[in-house]
Design a protein around this motif. Structure first.
Motif, PDB file in Angstrom:
ATOM      1  N   SER A  15       0.835  -1.206   0.000  1.00  0.00           N
ATOM      2  CA  SER A  15       0.000   0.000   0.000  1.00  0.00           C
ATOM      3  C   SER A  15       0.862   1.245   0.000  1.00  0.00           C
ATOM      4  CB  SER A  15      -0.897   0.029   1.236  1.00  0.00           C
ATOM      5  OG  SER A  15      -1.793  -1.046   1.224  1.00  0.00           O
ATOM      6  N   GLU A  25      -0.798   7.008   1.009  1.00  0.00           N
ATOM      7  CA  GLU A  25      -2.152   7.543   0.847  1.00  0.00           C
ATOM      8  C   GLU A  25      -3.217   6.478   1.112  1.00  0.00           C
ATOM      9  OE1 GLU A  25       0.230   7.870  -1.672  1.00  0.00           O
ATOM     10  OE2 GLU A  25       0.818   9.844  -0.970  1.00  0.00           O
ATOM     11  N   GLU A  26      -2.912   5.237   0.765  1.00  0.00           N
ATOM     12  CA  GLU A  26      -3.859   4.137   0.969  1.00  0.00           C
ATOM     13  C   GLU A  26      -3.897   3.656   2.411  1.00  0.00           C
ATOM     14  OE1 GLU A  26      -3.653   1.837  -3.291  1.00  0.00           O
ATOM     15  OE2 GLU A  26      -1.948   1.632  -1.935  1.00  0.00           O
ATOM     16  N   CYS A  27      -2.859   3.953   3.157  1.00  0.00           N
ATOM     17  CA  CYS A  27      -2.765   3.493   4.554  1.00  0.00           C
ATOM     18  C   CYS A  27      -2.206   4.633   5.403  1.00  0.00           C
ATOM     19  CB  CYS A  27      -1.879   2.253   4.631  1.00  0.00           C
ATOM     20  SG  CYS A  27      -1.842   1.490   6.254  1.00  0.00           S
TER      21      CYS A  27
END
Length: 86
Positions: free
Chosen positions: A48, A51-53
């Protein structure tokens, strides 16, 4: 969990290595003087982006107290080795 840990492992430099989103199962430094910290999250290993995590448990759950505990463990092991009791 970088190449510098593996280089240090070849010289038996004492080290505490922290693994976030990667896994020590595959990338553990081969040295008796290495101690590894990981939070073993269900989502690890991952790919990830930040931004995704935005709140990575794999990093946040490696607390300063856990790092100090591993450092203390390593120092005691090294003391025992130099005293000839290890």
């Amino acid at each position: 969990d970088t190449g510098s840990a593996h280089i240090a492992a070849t010289t038996d430099v004492p080290m505490v290595v922290m693994y976030g989103c990667t896994t020590p199962d595959r990338w553990y430094p081969m040295s008796d003087m290495a101690r590894v910290l990981t939070s073993k999250e269900d989502c690890c290993p991952c790919s990830s982006s930040p931004e995704e995590c935005p709140h990575p448990k794999c990093l946040w759950n490696i607390t300063p107290a856990r790092v100090l505990e591993k450092c203390d463990e390593l120092l005691h092991a090294r003391s025992a080795m130099t005293a000839g009791r290890f």
